[in-house]
Write a protein that holds these residues in place. Structure first.
Motif, mmCIF file in Angstrom:
data_model
loop_
_atom_site.group_PDB
_atom_site.id
_atom_site.type_symbol
_atom_site.label_atom_id
_atom_site.label_comp_id
_atom_site.label_asym_id
_atom_site.label_seq_id
_atom_site.Cartn_x
_atom_site.Cartn_y
_atom_site.Cartn_z
ATOM 1 N N MET A 1 0.849 -1.199 0.000
ATOM 2 C CA MET A 1 0.000 0.000 0.000
ATOM 3 C C MET A 1 0.883 1.247 0.000
ATOM 4 O O MET A 1 1.823 1.370 0.769
ATOM 5 C CB MET A 1 -0.879 -0.010 1.252
ATOM 6 N N LYS A 2 0.566 2.182 -0.910
ATOM 7 C CA LYS A 2 1.372 3.390 -1.041
ATOM 8 C C LYS A 2 1.203 4.306 0.164
ATOM 9 O O LYS A 2 0.110 4.460 0.691
ATOM 10 C CB LYS A 2 0.962 4.165 -2.305
ATOM 11 N N LYS A 3 2.305 4.934 0.564
ATOM 12 C CA LYS A 3 2.224 5.987 1.571
ATOM 13 C C LYS A 3 1.622 7.232 0.932
ATOM 14 O O LYS A 3 1.686 7.428 -0.285
ATOM 15 C CB LYS A 3 3.603 6.285 2.153
ATOM 16 N N LYS A 4 1.049 8.086 1.772
ATOM 17 C CA LYS A 4 0.308 9.247 1.292
ATOM 18 C C LYS A 4 1.007 10.550 1.694
ATOM 19 O O LYS A 4 1.503 10.674 2.807
ATOM 20 C CB LYS A 4 -1.112 9.220 1.868
ATOM 21 N N ILE A 5 1.015 11.481 0.756
ATOM 22 C CA ILE A 5 1.613 12.802 1.006
ATOM 23 C C ILE A 5 0.586 13.873 0.667
ATOM 24 O O ILE A 5 0.020 13.884 -0.429
ATOM 25 C CB ILE A 5 2.871 13.039 0.154
ATOM 26 N N TYR A 6 0.374 14.779 1.614
ATOM 27 C CA TYR A 6 -0.430 15.961 1.345
ATOM 28 C C TYR A 6 0.536 17.100 1.011
ATOM 29 O O TYR A 6 1.397 17.446 1.821
ATOM 30 C CB TYR A 6 -1.289 16.341 2.554
ATOM 31 N N ILE A 7 0.401 17.668 -0.196
ATOM 32 C CA ILE A 7 1.300 18.735 -0.639
ATOM 33 C C ILE A 7 0.503 20.032 -0.743
ATOM 34 O O ILE A 7 -0.336 20.194 -1.635
ATOM 35 C CB ILE A 7 1.972 18.403 -1.987
ATOM 36 N N ALA A 8 0.757 20.936 0.185
ATOM 37 C CA ALA A 8 0.047 22.220 0.231
ATOM 38 C C ALA A 8 0.873 23.295 -0.464
ATOM 39 O O ALA A 8 2.088 23.367 -0.292
ATOM 40 C CB ALA A 8 -0.213 22.618 1.687
ATOM 41 N N GLY A 9 0.202 24.131 -1.251
ATOM 42 C CA GLY A 9 0.910 25.161 -2.007
ATOM 43 C C GLY A 9 1.671 24.576 -3.175
ATOM 44 O O GLY A 9 2.826 24.923 -3.423
ATOM 45 N N ALA A 10 1.005 23.679 -3.921
ATOM 46 C CA ALA A 10 1.686 22.897 -4.969
ATOM 47 C C ALA A 10 1.488 23.459 -6.369
ATOM 48 O O ALA A 10 1.836 22.805 -7.354
ATOM 49 C CB ALA A 10 1.200 21.442 -4.926
ATOM 50 N N GLY A 11 0.957 24.673 -6.482
ATOM 51 C CA GLY A 11 0.627 25.200 -7.796
ATOM 52 C C GLY A 11 1.769 25.863 -8.549
ATOM 53 O O GLY A 11 1.621 26.205 -9.721
ATOM 54 N N GLU A 37 -3.679 23.182 -12.602
ATOM 55 C CA GLU A 37 -3.400 21.851 -13.153
ATOM 56 C C GLU A 37 -4.561 20.930 -12.790
ATOM 57 O O GLU A 37 -5.221 21.114 -11.763
ATOM 58 C CB GLU A 37 -2.110 21.260 -12.557
ATOM 59 N N LYS A 38 -4.781 19.897 -13.611
ATOM 60 C CA LYS A 38 -5.887 18.972 -13.339
ATOM 61 C C LYS A 38 -5.649 18.161 -12.065
ATOM 62 O O LYS A 38 -6.595 17.651 -11.456
ATOM 63 C CB LYS A 38 -6.114 18.039 -14.538
ATOM 64 N N TRP A 39 -4.379 18.047 -11.643
ATOM 65 C CA TRP A 39 -4.067 17.277 -10.431
ATOM 66 C C TRP A 39 -4.093 18.129 -9.162
ATOM 67 O O TRP A 39 -3.778 17.651 -8.071
ATOM 68 C CB TRP A 39 -2.711 16.567 -10.561
ATOM 69 N N LEU A 40 -4.509 19.388 -9.290
ATOM 70 C CA LEU A 40 -4.622 20.288 -8.140
ATOM 71 C C LEU A 40 -6.075 20.450 -7.712
ATOM 72 O O LEU A 40 -6.982 20.437 -8.553
ATOM 73 C CB LEU A 40 -4.079 21.675 -8.485
ATOM 74 N N SER A 41 -6.290 20.604 -6.412
ATOM 75 C CA SER A 41 -7.591 21.028 -5.909
ATOM 76 C C SER A 41 -7.395 22.270 -5.048
ATOM 77 O O SER A 41 -6.279 22.580 -4.627
ATOM 78 C CB SER A 41 -8.278 19.905 -5.123
ATOM 79 N N PHE A 42 -8.497 22.967 -4.766
ATOM 80 C CA PHE A 42 -8.382 24.273 -4.119
ATOM 81 C C PHE A 42 -8.186 24.147 -2.611
ATOM 82 O O PHE A 42 -8.894 23.420 -1.924
ATOM 83 C CB PHE A 42 -9.631 25.119 -4.391
ATOM 84 N N LEU A 43 -7.208 24.886 -2.104
ATOM 85 C CA LEU A 43 -7.076 25.142 -0.666
ATOM 86 C C LEU A 43 -6.232 26.393 -0.480
ATOM 87 O O LEU A 43 -5.153 26.513 -1.058
ATOM 88 C CB LEU A 43 -6.398 23.983 0.072
ATOM 89 N N ASP A 44 -6.732 27.302 0.322
ATOM 90 C CA ASP A 44 -5.931 28.433 0.775
ATOM 91 C C ASP A 44 -5.414 28.058 2.158
ATOM 92 O O ASP A 44 -6.162 28.064 3.141
ATOM 93 C CB ASP A 44 -6.790 29.693 0.846
#
Length: 314
Positions: A1-11, A37-44
């Motif tokens: 199972m892959k480990k997970k990374i949350y990347i904030a400010g990735a644009g 990018e299509k692989w980005l979602s919104f977060l401020d």
């Protein structure tokens, strides 16, 4: 199972490289307030409650906090926005990572030094000159003093992302050349170390996987100046017989670039070398690859052609 990374400010340019390097071996969630990018979602990420909820819902193994305001002039003119984004949001990231007991990655900068030395290793004491540098250094200090597990990487003169994400020196010169300029005014009083975002992300990946927590200088190998970087770029493009360089002091651009900048931002990857973990390449090799990987279509479109066999072929 892959480990997970949350990347904030990735644009931006760095987020593009991290997505490229980590996406195949990890499950990554990339967010930014600019969804380009299509692989980005919104977060401020300045919204602490939403940032916390987003990360905790994703249940990552790592939190990468990448985003920052990096335009020095903007930072000098917009202090509250700068410190909210570059410092307070980092405090939010530390709290979130500590609360769910995961490591935090924070990106610092060579700009936190005052430039009175020719070179800076990982243990030299920062002395930021302007508000961009100060806001980044305060973020760095907060991570060092409060995060349970962290990796802080200090980058140099960043290059990466290509013609639509690179807001730094390389892209500015290429845009001038694409616009037909062949007389270039380049400062002769600023030294530093280029940092290719892709190499940077690869070296971070190595540190993460080895769990070598701590603070690291992380730049390409080789010392240089703004002028030498411009000359090498022009050589790669095969335009050295067309371009004339005019050496000027920083005061030549004082109306446009009025924020204080240190005369030397040269970093040495001393801790990486001591740990035998320095996989950063020479900046000239990295620059050549950057142009080859990211700019071929753009240069074709702008009719900039190289005639050299050892450089990019269009």
């Amino acid at each position: 199972m892959k480990k997970k990374i949350y990347i904030a400010g990735a644009g931006g340019m760095l987020g593009e490289a991290f997505y490229r390097i980590f996406k195949d071996e990890y499950e990554v969630k990339c967010t930014d307030k600019d969804v380009n990018e299509k692989w980005l979602s919104f977060l401020d990420f300045r919204d602490f409650e939403k940032y916390k909820r987003e990360v905790e819902t994703f249940k990552p193994d790592y939190l990468f906090h990448l985003g920052a305001y990096t335009d020095l002039e903007f930072c000098e003119l917009n202090l509250d926005d700068t410190y909210l984004t570059n410092t307070t949001a980092v405090e939010n990231a530390v709290f979130i990572a500590n609360n769910i007991d995961i490591p935090l990655l924070y990106i610092s900068t060579a700009g936190i030094f005052d430039g009175t030395k020719d070179f800076y290793d990982d243990w030299d004491e920062p002395n930021p000159l302007g508000h961009y540098a100060r806001s980044k250094y305060m973020g760095e200090r907060y991570v060092r003093e409060n995060a349970k597990r962290y990796i802080i990487c200090r980058a140099g003169w960043m290059m990466g992302g290509g013609p639509y994400k690179d807001k730094k020196f390389i892209n500015k010169i290429i845009k001038q050349l694409a616009g037909g300029k062949r007389d270039l005014h380049i400062v002769n009083d600023k030294d530093g170390t280029p940092t290719f975002t892709v190499d940077f992300a690869k070296n971070v990946k190595l540190l993460i996987e080895k769990e070598y927590w701590g603070l690291y200088n992380l730049v390409c190998n080789g010392e240089t100046s703004r002028l030498e970087v411009a000359e090498e770029l022009v050589r790669i493009l095969g335009l050295e017989n067309e371009v004339t360089f005019h050496e000027v002091s920083s005061s030549y651009f004082k109306d446009t670039y009025f924020a204080p900048r240190p005369p030397s931002e040269r970093l040495i990857n001393k801790k990486l070398e001591l740990r035998n973990m320095n996989i950063m390449r020479d900046w000239k090799i990295a620059l050549g690859e950057y142009i080859d990987d990211y700019y071929v279509d753009y240069l074709k479109e702008k009719n900039i052609y190289s005639t050299k066999e050892d450089t990019i072929t269009l």
